[in-house]
Design a protein around this motif. Structure first.
Motif, PDB file in Angstrom:
ATOM      1  N   UNK A  67       0.948  -1.205   0.106  1.00 22.08           N
ATOM      2  CA  UNK A  67       0.002  -0.028  -0.253  1.00 22.08           C
ATOM      3  C   UNK A  67       1.160   1.350  -0.402  1.00 22.08           C
ATOM      4  N   UNK A  68       1.282   1.521  -1.144  1.00 22.78           N
ATOM      5  CA  UNK A  68       2.221   2.991  -1.658  1.00 22.78           C
ATOM      6  C   UNK A  68       2.701   2.965  -2.786  1.00 22.78           C
ATOM      7  N   UNK A  69       3.996   4.150  -2.068  1.00 26.03           N
ATOM      8  CA  UNK A  69       4.441   4.229  -3.786  1.00 26.03           C
ATOM      9  C   UNK A  69       6.169   3.532  -3.765  1.00 26.03           C
ATOM     10  N   UNK A  70       6.162   3.093  -5.157  1.00 27.97           N
ATOM     11  CA  UNK A  70       7.684   2.338  -4.756  1.00 27.97           C
ATOM     12  C   UNK A  70       8.599   3.319  -5.247  1.00 27.97           C
ATOM     13  N   UNK A  71       9.227   3.109  -4.462  1.00 26.94           N
ATOM     14  CA  UNK A  71       9.954   4.165  -4.839  1.00 26.94           C
ATOM     15  C   UNK A  71      11.855   4.193  -5.852  1.00 26.94           C
ATOM     16  N   UNK A  72      11.957   2.795  -5.247  1.00 27.22           N
ATOM     17  CA  UNK A  72      13.666   2.390  -5.562  1.00 27.22           C
ATOM     18  C   UNK A  72      13.380   1.199  -5.918  1.00 27.22           C
ATOM     19  N   UNK A  73      14.285   0.490  -6.284  1.00 26.39           N
ATOM     20  CA  UNK A  73      14.325  -1.145  -7.069  1.00 26.39           C
ATOM     21  C   UNK A  73      15.423  -1.785  -7.737  1.00 26.39           C
ATOM     22  N   UNK A  74      15.968  -2.513  -7.220  1.00 28.71           N
ATOM     23  CA  UNK A  74      17.456  -2.955  -7.628  1.00 28.71           C
ATOM     24  C   UNK A  74      17.315  -5.262  -7.358  1.00 28.71           C
ATOM     25  N   UNK A  75      18.157  -5.032  -7.914  1.00 29.07           N
ATOM     26  CA  UNK A  75      18.450  -6.138  -8.304  1.00 29.07           C
ATOM     27  C   UNK A  75      19.510  -6.742  -8.561  1.00 29.07           C
ATOM     28  N   UNK A  76      20.237  -7.543  -7.761  1.00 28.32           N
ATOM     29  CA  UNK A  76      21.526  -8.107  -8.070  1.00 28.32           C
ATOM     30  C   UNK A  76      21.194  -9.740  -7.942  1.00 28.32           C
ATOM     31  N   UNK A  77      21.921  -9.998  -9.066  1.00 30.89           N
ATOM     32  CA  UNK A  77      21.428 -11.551  -9.831  1.00 30.89           C
ATOM     33  C   UNK A  77      20.374 -12.226 -10.407  1.00 30.89           C
ATOM     34  N   UNK A  78      20.331 -12.726 -10.321  1.00 26.98           N
ATOM     35  CA  UNK A  78      18.852 -13.390 -10.879  1.00 26.98           C
ATOM     36  C   UNK A  78      18.180 -14.357  -9.543  1.00 26.98           C
ATOM     37  N   UNK A  79      18.031 -13.703  -8.155  1.00 29.71           N
ATOM     38  CA  UNK A  79      17.283 -14.514  -7.283  1.00 29.71           C
ATOM     39  C   UNK A  79      17.322 -13.183  -5.956  1.00 29.71           C
ATOM     40  N   UNK A  80      18.409 -12.220  -5.878  1.00 25.93           N
ATOM     41  CA  UNK A  80      18.180 -11.258  -4.703  1.00 25.93           C
ATOM     42  C   UNK A  80      17.925 -10.253  -5.601  1.00 25.93           C
ATOM     43  N   UNK A  81      17.268  -9.472  -4.483  1.00 22.42           N
ATOM     44  CA  UNK A  81      16.323  -8.036  -5.200  1.00 22.42           C
ATOM     45  C   UNK A  81      15.887  -7.321  -3.804  1.00 22.42           C
ATOM     46  N   UNK A  82      15.907  -6.059  -4.140  1.00 21.52           N
ATOM     47  CA  UNK A  82      15.459  -5.178  -3.503  1.00 21.52           C
ATOM     48  C   UNK A  82      14.567  -3.910  -3.594  1.00 21.52           C
ATOM     49  N   UNK A  83      13.401  -3.829  -2.648  1.00 23.20           N
ATOM     50  CA  UNK A  83      12.853  -2.576  -3.651  1.00 23.20           C
ATOM     51  C   UNK A  83      12.276  -1.577  -2.057  1.00 23.20           C
TER      52      UNK A  83
END
Length: 379
Positions: A67-83
């Protein structure tokens, strides 16, 4: 009597309208955060009442439904990601996945100031790592005095918990343009600060708690400088590009470090002789780079194997092009003692503006039955 009846009717209609509005809002979804920022994922909202939500997929990662705004996204490799999501009512939430988005683990970022929660997407910097420490930097818009507030957060539990590492407002002048911090806590920041004889290039050695300007051997008397993040190639070596303005023109220089950023110097091909490897092989590579840089075809002919071709690099030999090498990648360990390959980092400029920067791999081979080394390979 007629007036009394009309008043009763009006009260009745108002009450009926209120009942309808309350009934309609019983199952309404929470209101999403709305402001001037553009979320990365415009479909981000609460799907609690939707039995079959369809999340947006970014670069192969199904995004978490929040519920909200996605303001950042990054992933490293094929499995690990962050938002990073700005949610109601919890503020900034950091989500991490280690199974390509099948499951996202949320953790609150412990912000202390209102401006941090309202940070815009282009004012977030991050250095995420699959193991160990990771960092998130938030910064505000400039205030009336031009000051930009900056706070740095760190996780030492692969994202399971975050804490404020430092307030960088006084340490870093201007606006942070780029940040890179290695897992061991050593890192760099470049900023927008434009001030005579000041290089906006900073380094930390203590997990981001403290930052100090990097001392570069630049020509004195420049008006301002633009610094880029360094390219750290391993074995404590790295390079950084600096554009500085002096005497009405711009000068680009590259500096090299061999101690992981503690000190910096201009590259000299003589330093190749100090690398690990056969002294004869390293000497041939040094001579080859010097001749290549000086367009000395006679010397090159004595170093080059006659059955090979260098036509693929003819563009570097045009009369209007200037070539210089500014660092090298050390040779990789090899069981073959009769050959050696290094990577030479180069910059080519031309009057037409067709500038290029890259790495040229140079291979030398020892001639059978002799101590003579020849260049046999370019890539």
């Amino acid at each position: 009597m007629k007036m009394f009846t009309m008043r009763c009717m009006t009260v009745f209609l108002i009450a009926l309208l209120i009942m309808v509005l309350l009934a309609g809002s019983k199952d309404a979804a929470p209101i999403a955060v709305t402001d001037s920022y553009i979320p990365l994922d415009t479909s981000v909202k609460n799907f609690a009442d939707d039995p079959s939500p369809t999340p947006v997929v970014l670069e192969g990662f199904p995004m978490p439904l929040t519920d909200g705004n996605r303001i950042f996204y990054y992933h490293e490799g094929d499995l690990t990601g962050w938002t990073i999501d700005r949610t109601i009512p919890m503020g900034l939430q950091v989500y991490r996945t280690d199974d390509q988005g099948k499951y996202w683990r949320p953790v609150a970022l412990p912000t202390l100031n209102e401006w941090e929660v309202r940070v815009s997407p282009d004012h977030i910097q991050a250095s995420f790592h699959q193991e160990g420490n990771s960092w998130i930097l938030l910064q505000s818009d400039p205030d009336s005095n031009g000051m930009v507030r900056k706070t740095l957060y760190r996780s030492n539990e692969t994202g399971a918990g975050w804490f404020r590492a430092a307030d960088l407002t006084e340490m870093i002048g201007g606006e942070v343009l780029r940040m890179s911090i290695q897992m061991d806590g050593k890192g760099f920041i470049t900023s927008s600060l434009k001030q005579a004889d000041v290089v906006p290039f900073y380094r930390t050695e203590d997990m981001g708690a403290n930052w100090k300007p990097v001392n570069l051997p630049l020509t004195k008397g420049f008006d301002s400088v633009v610094s880029y993040l360094p390219d750290m190639s391993g074995q404590r070596r790295g390079t950084v590009r600096i554009d500085y303005y002096i005497d009405g023109g711009m000068v680009t220089e590259y500096f090299e470090t061999t101690d992981n950023g503690v000190s910096w110097h201009r590259f000299d091909t003589a330093s190749i002789l100090g690398l690990e490897g056969d002294p004869g092989a390293l000497n041939v590579i040094k001579k080859f780079l010097d001749a290549w840089q000086n367009h000395d075809s006679k010397v090159l002919a004595t170093l080059w194997l006659g059955d090979q071709s260098i036509k693929g690099y003819d563009w570097m030999w045009a009369s209007d092009r200037k070539i210089f090498f500014y660092s090298v990648y050390p040779p990789s360990p090899s069981t073959d003692s009769s050959s050696l390959i290094i990577g030479a980092m180069y910059n080519v400029t031309s009057e037409e503006g067709d500038d290029r920067t890259g790495v040229m791999a140079i291979g030398v081979r020892k001639q059978a039955g002799t101590d003579v080394w020849k260049v046999y390979f370019l890539d």
